[in-house]
Design a protein around this motif. Sequence first.
Motif, PDB file in Angstrom:
ATOM      1  N   MET A  92       0.848  -1.197   0.000  1.00 43.99           N
ATOM      2  CA  MET A  92       0.000   0.000   0.000  1.00 43.99           C
ATOM      3  C   MET A  92       0.886   1.251   0.000  1.00 43.99           C
ATOM      4  SD  MET A  92      -2.949  -1.149   2.693  1.00 43.99           S
ATOM      5  CE  MET A  92      -3.896  -2.648   2.448  1.00 43.99           C
ATOM      6  N   TYR A  93       1.832   1.276  -0.914  1.00 45.17           N
ATOM      7  CA  TYR A  93       2.832   2.332  -0.960  1.00 45.17           C
ATOM      8  C   TYR A  93       2.223   3.691  -1.274  1.00 45.17           C
ATOM      9  CZ  TYR A  93       2.335   0.938  -5.861  1.00 45.17           C
ATOM     10  OH  TYR A  93       1.815   0.596  -7.082  1.00 45.17           O
ATOM     11  N   SER A  94       2.931   4.713  -0.831  1.00 42.95           N
ATOM     12  CA  SER A  94       2.583   6.085  -1.177  1.00 42.95           C
ATOM     13  C   SER A  94       3.681   6.621  -2.091  1.00 42.95           C
ATOM     14  CB  SER A  94       2.436   6.931   0.088  1.00 42.95           C
ATOM     15  OG  SER A  94       1.869   8.195  -0.222  1.00 42.95           O
ATOM     16  N   LEU A  95       3.684   7.923  -2.339  1.00 41.97           N
ATOM     17  CA  LEU A  95       4.653   8.526  -3.236  1.00 41.97           C
ATOM     18  C   LEU A  95       5.474   9.589  -2.527  1.00 41.97           C
ATOM     19  CD1 LEU A  95       2.402   8.930  -6.406  1.00 41.97           C
ATOM     20  CD2 LEU A  95       3.994   7.075  -5.887  1.00 41.97           C
ATOM     21  N   ALA A  96       6.742   9.624  -2.840  1.00 37.29           N
ATOM     22  CA  ALA A  96       7.655  10.575  -2.206  1.00 37.29           C
ATOM     23  C   ALA A  96       7.489  11.968  -2.798  1.00 37.29           C
ATOM     24  CB  ALA A  96       9.098  10.102  -2.387  1.00 37.29           C
ATOM     25  N   GLY A  97       7.891  12.963  -1.995  1.00 33.85           N
ATOM     26  CA  GLY A  97       7.928  14.340  -2.474  1.00 33.85           C
ATOM     27  C   GLY A  97       6.595  14.825  -2.997  1.00 33.85           C
ATOM     28  N   ASP A  98       6.632  15.417  -4.183  1.00 33.22           N
ATOM     29  CA  ASP A  98       5.395  15.934  -4.788  1.00 33.22           C
ATOM     30  C   ASP A  98       4.761  14.918  -5.735  1.00 33.22           C
ATOM     31  OD1 ASP A  98       7.200  16.001  -6.861  1.00 33.22           O
ATOM     32  OD2 ASP A  98       6.748  18.062  -7.477  1.00 33.22           O
ATOM     33  N   GLY A  99       5.081  13.635  -5.527  1.00 27.59           N
ATOM     34  CA  GLY A  99       4.565  12.594  -6.411  1.00 27.59           C
ATOM     35  C   GLY A  99       3.051  12.551  -6.461  1.00 27.59           C
ATOM     36  N   ASP A 100       2.388  12.705  -5.309  1.00 31.07           N
ATOM     37  CA  ASP A 100       0.925  12.688  -5.303  1.00 31.07           C
ATOM     38  C   ASP A 100       0.354  13.831  -6.136  1.00 31.07           C
ATOM     39  OD1 ASP A 100      -0.222  10.471  -3.937  1.00 31.07           O
ATOM     40  OD2 ASP A 100       0.532  11.249  -2.055  1.00 31.07           O
ATOM     41  N   ALA A 101       0.953  15.006  -5.994  1.00 27.83           N
ATOM     42  CA  ALA A 101       0.473  16.156  -6.760  1.00 27.83           C
ATOM     43  C   ALA A 101       0.686  15.950  -8.256  1.00 27.83           C
ATOM     44  CB  ALA A 101       1.186  17.424  -6.290  1.00 27.83           C
ATOM     45  N   GLN A 102       1.827  15.366  -8.635  1.00 28.12           N
ATOM     46  CA  GLN A 102       2.091  15.102 -10.052  1.00 28.12           C
ATOM     47  C   GLN A 102       1.086  14.106 -10.616  1.00 28.12           C
ATOM     48  OE1 GLN A 102       6.230  14.600 -11.517  1.00 28.12           O
ATOM     49  NE2 GLN A 102       6.798  14.694  -9.371  1.00 28.12           N
ATOM     50  N   LEU A 103       0.837  13.040  -9.856  1.00 33.59           N
ATOM     51  CA  LEU A 103      -0.102  12.026 -10.327  1.00 33.59           C
ATOM     52  C   LEU A 103      -1.514  12.605 -10.444  1.00 33.59           C
ATOM     53  CD1 LEU A 103      -0.682   9.125 -11.147  1.00 33.59           C
ATOM     54  CD2 LEU A 103      -0.940   8.557  -8.716  1.00 33.59           C
ATOM     55  N   THR A 104      -1.929  13.400  -9.471  1.00 31.65           N
ATOM     56  CA  THR A 104      -3.253  14.022  -9.514  1.00 31.65           C
ATOM     57  C   THR A 104      -3.383  14.932 -10.735  1.00 31.65           C
ATOM     58  OG1 THR A 104      -3.540  13.926  -7.113  1.00 31.65           O
ATOM     59  CG2 THR A 104      -4.842  15.566  -8.303  1.00 31.65           C
ATOM     60  N   ALA A 105      -2.353  15.726 -11.003  1.00 35.96           N
ATOM     61  CA  ALA A 105      -2.393  16.624 -12.157  1.00 35.96           C
ATOM     62  C   ALA A 105      -2.510  15.828 -13.458  1.00 35.96           C
ATOM     63  CB  ALA A 105      -1.144  17.497 -12.179  1.00 35.96           C
ATOM     64  N   TRP A 106      -1.779  14.714 -13.550  1.00 40.30           N
ATOM     65  CA  TRP A 106      -1.855  13.864 -14.748  1.00 40.30           C
ATOM     66  C   TRP A 106      -3.260  13.296 -14.903  1.00 40.30           C
ATOM     67  CZ3 TRP A 106      -3.139   8.975 -16.181  1.00 40.30           C
ATOM     68  CH2 TRP A 106      -2.666   8.517 -17.422  1.00 40.30           C
ATOM     69  N   MET A 107      -3.849  12.831 -13.815  1.00 41.27           N
ATOM     70  CA  MET A 107      -5.204  12.288 -13.864  1.00 41.27           C
ATOM     71  C   MET A 107      -6.213  13.336 -14.320  1.00 41.27           C
ATOM     72  SD  MET A 107      -5.329   9.969 -10.405  1.00 41.27           S
ATOM     73  CE  MET A 107      -5.244   8.176 -10.552  1.00 41.27           C
ATOM     74  N   HIS A 108      -6.091  14.540 -13.781  1.00 39.84           N
ATOM     75  CA  HIS A 108      -7.022  15.605 -14.150  1.00 39.84           C
ATOM     76  C   HIS A 108      -6.914  15.937 -15.642  1.00 39.84           C
ATOM     77  CE1 HIS A 108      -8.039  17.470  -9.976  1.00 39.84           C
ATOM     78  NE2 HIS A 108      -7.939  16.161  -9.923  1.00 39.84           N
ATOM     79  N   GLU A 109      -5.722  15.805 -16.184  1.00 39.08           N
ATOM     80  CA  GLU A 109      -5.508  16.170 -17.585  1.00 39.08           C
ATOM     81  C   GLU A 109      -5.963  15.083 -18.552  1.00 39.08           C
ATOM     82  OE1 GLU A 109      -1.909  17.692 -20.583  1.00 39.08           O
ATOM     83  OE2 GLU A 109      -1.496  17.326 -18.447  1.00 39.08           O
ATOM     84  N   HIS A 110      -5.840  13.823 -18.156  1.00 41.27           N
ATOM     85  CA  HIS A 110      -5.990  12.745 -19.137  1.00 41.27           C
ATOM     86  C   HIS A 110      -7.148  11.773 -18.897  1.00 41.27           C
ATOM     87  CE1 HIS A 110      -2.283  13.906 -21.060  1.00 41.27           C
ATOM     88  NE2 HIS A 110      -1.642  13.818 -19.913  1.00 41.27           N
ATOM     89  N   LEU A 111      -7.788  11.822 -17.729  1.00 44.84           N
ATOM     90  CA  LEU A 111      -8.809  10.829 -17.420  1.00 44.84           C
ATOM     91  C   LEU A 111     -10.213  11.432 -17.414  1.00 44.84           C
ATOM     92  CD1 LEU A 111      -7.103   8.827 -14.506  1.00 44.84           C
ATOM     93  CD2 LEU A 111      -6.919   8.480 -16.994  1.00 44.84           C
ATOM     94  N   SER A 112     -11.201  10.567 -17.593  1.00 45.39           N
ATOM     95  CA  SER A 112     -12.606  10.964 -17.472  1.00 45.39           C
ATOM     96  C   SER A 112     -13.356   9.874 -16.727  1.00 45.39           C
ATOM     97  CB  SER A 112     -13.227  11.217 -18.845  1.00 45.39           C
ATOM     98  OG  SER A 112     -13.102  10.079 -19.677  1.00 45.39           O
TER      99      SER A 112
END
Length: 214
Positions: free
Chosen positions: A125-145
């Motif tokens: 159940m790993y998490s992400l280091a640094g700003d990894g969560d913010a990067q992943l969220t931004a990618w999701m907002h841009e590319h997913l529906s």
Amino acid sequence: MTVFDLAADAIAALTGTRWSITDAPAHVPARPGLYAIYGDEQAHRELGLLEDAEVRSAPELPLYVGKAEASFVERDLKDHFAAVSGSTARTGGSTVRRSFAALLRGQLELCAVPRNLDNPRYFSMYSLAGDGDAQLTAWMHEHLSLAVWAAPVQLSAKLVDVETALIRHFTPVMNIDKNPRKLARLTVARKAMSAEAKEWRPPTQAAREAERDQ
């Protein structure tokens, strides 16, 4: 209604109207039900799906199907996507995010760490280091529906059984459990991130001081 009837209704809904992650809060009800996550062509390319002979995936097919037992708003818009004002999605609490992170590890330069740095365990159940969560969220907002099927108020079958029927129908590449065509590469990628989280060690005092001086 039988599971078959409910599944047919859900399939119709989840292949119908969908919204971008940023627009979804204006349309998705605070209801339990099933949801389908779709990606645009660039998402499929960056996830390595367009040229992967192992998968049957295209932008018109869902990448993931899941259930919200209590509310789409709490589970999807907050936990997975941080699409609601004031919410913060954390990869350690979302298997959806962990799967996307595993396949985007190189693309977004993500590093896995334990979900709880003060008590490191449950490394799958790993998490992400640094700003990894913010990067992943931004990618999701841009590319997913997102598309949703709100369960009937008087549900005549277990929601998990309807979810299982839809996973078997769509065989979405980002689903691991109950998927007869699960993506072996995704399982390997998640195990690699789990191993990376297990190798994490707290920074030494010298490292913390050096970081402050930068």
